[in-house]
Design a protein around this motif. Structure first.
Motif, PDB file in Angstrom:
ATOM      1  N   ALA A   1      -1.930  -7.801   2.937  1.00 16.93           N
ATOM      2  CA  ALA A   1      -0.848  -6.833   2.932  1.00 16.93           C
ATOM      3  C   ALA A   1      -1.185  -5.758   2.019  1.00 16.93           C
ATOM      4  O   ALA A   1      -1.573  -6.040   0.800  1.00 16.93           O
TER       5      ALA A   1
ATOM      6  N   LEU B   1      -0.829  -3.978   7.122  1.00 19.83           N
ATOM      7  CA  LEU B   1      -0.687  -5.596   7.402  1.00 19.83           C
ATOM      8  C   LEU B   1      -1.500  -6.156   8.311  1.00 19.83           C
ATOM      9  O   LEU B   1      -1.671  -5.267   9.455  1.00 19.83           O
TER      10      LEU B   1
ATOM     11  N   GLU C   1       6.068  -8.788   4.493  1.00 18.11           N
ATOM     12  CA  GLU C   1       6.579  -7.467   4.618  1.00 18.11           C
ATOM     13  C   GLU C   1       7.541  -6.898   3.958  1.00 18.11           C
ATOM     14  O   GLU C   1       7.376  -5.791   3.297  1.00 18.11           O
TER      15      GLU C   1
ATOM     16  N   SER D   1       5.876  -5.914   0.592  1.00 13.73           N
ATOM     17  CA  SER D   1       5.167  -4.872   0.646  1.00 13.73           C
ATOM     18  C   SER D   1       6.131  -3.386   0.519  1.00 13.73           C
ATOM     19  O   SER D   1       5.658  -2.368   0.138  1.00 13.73           O
TER      20      SER D   1
END
Length: 86
Positions: free
Chosen positions: A27, A60, A1, A4
């Motif tokens: 993602a 995601l 995460e 991204s």
């Protein structure tokens, strides 16, 4: 995460194999979610690897599979779908 959130123009596909199970994570950076949906992409990979479903958000998503021999086929299909949508 974190990758991204700190980046642009990326689609990341991760496959992990543990015994007979595959974990798939896709993602999509926020700048690309208008063209690419991580849920749709992860479902493509899951179906090819003999999994079912998958879910998450447009940026995601995760799914599973059971046939690790088909991971390269899943990657090829994801690449083809991404190229189609560019």
């Amino acid at each position: 995460e974190k990758i991204s959130l700190a980046s642009n123009n990326l689609i990341i596909a991760l496959f992990s194999v543990n015994r007979d199970k595959i974990a798939i994570v896709i993602a999509v950076t926020k700048d690309l979610v208008t063209k690419f949906d991580a849920v749709k992409l992860v479902r493509i990979a899951s179906e090819i690897t003999d999994g079912k479903g998958g879910g998450g958000k447009k940026e995601l998503a995760q799914a599973g599979g059971t046939n690790s021999k088909k991971i390269n086929d899943a990657i090829d299909s994801l690449m083809a779908k991404i190229k189609e949508l560019v």
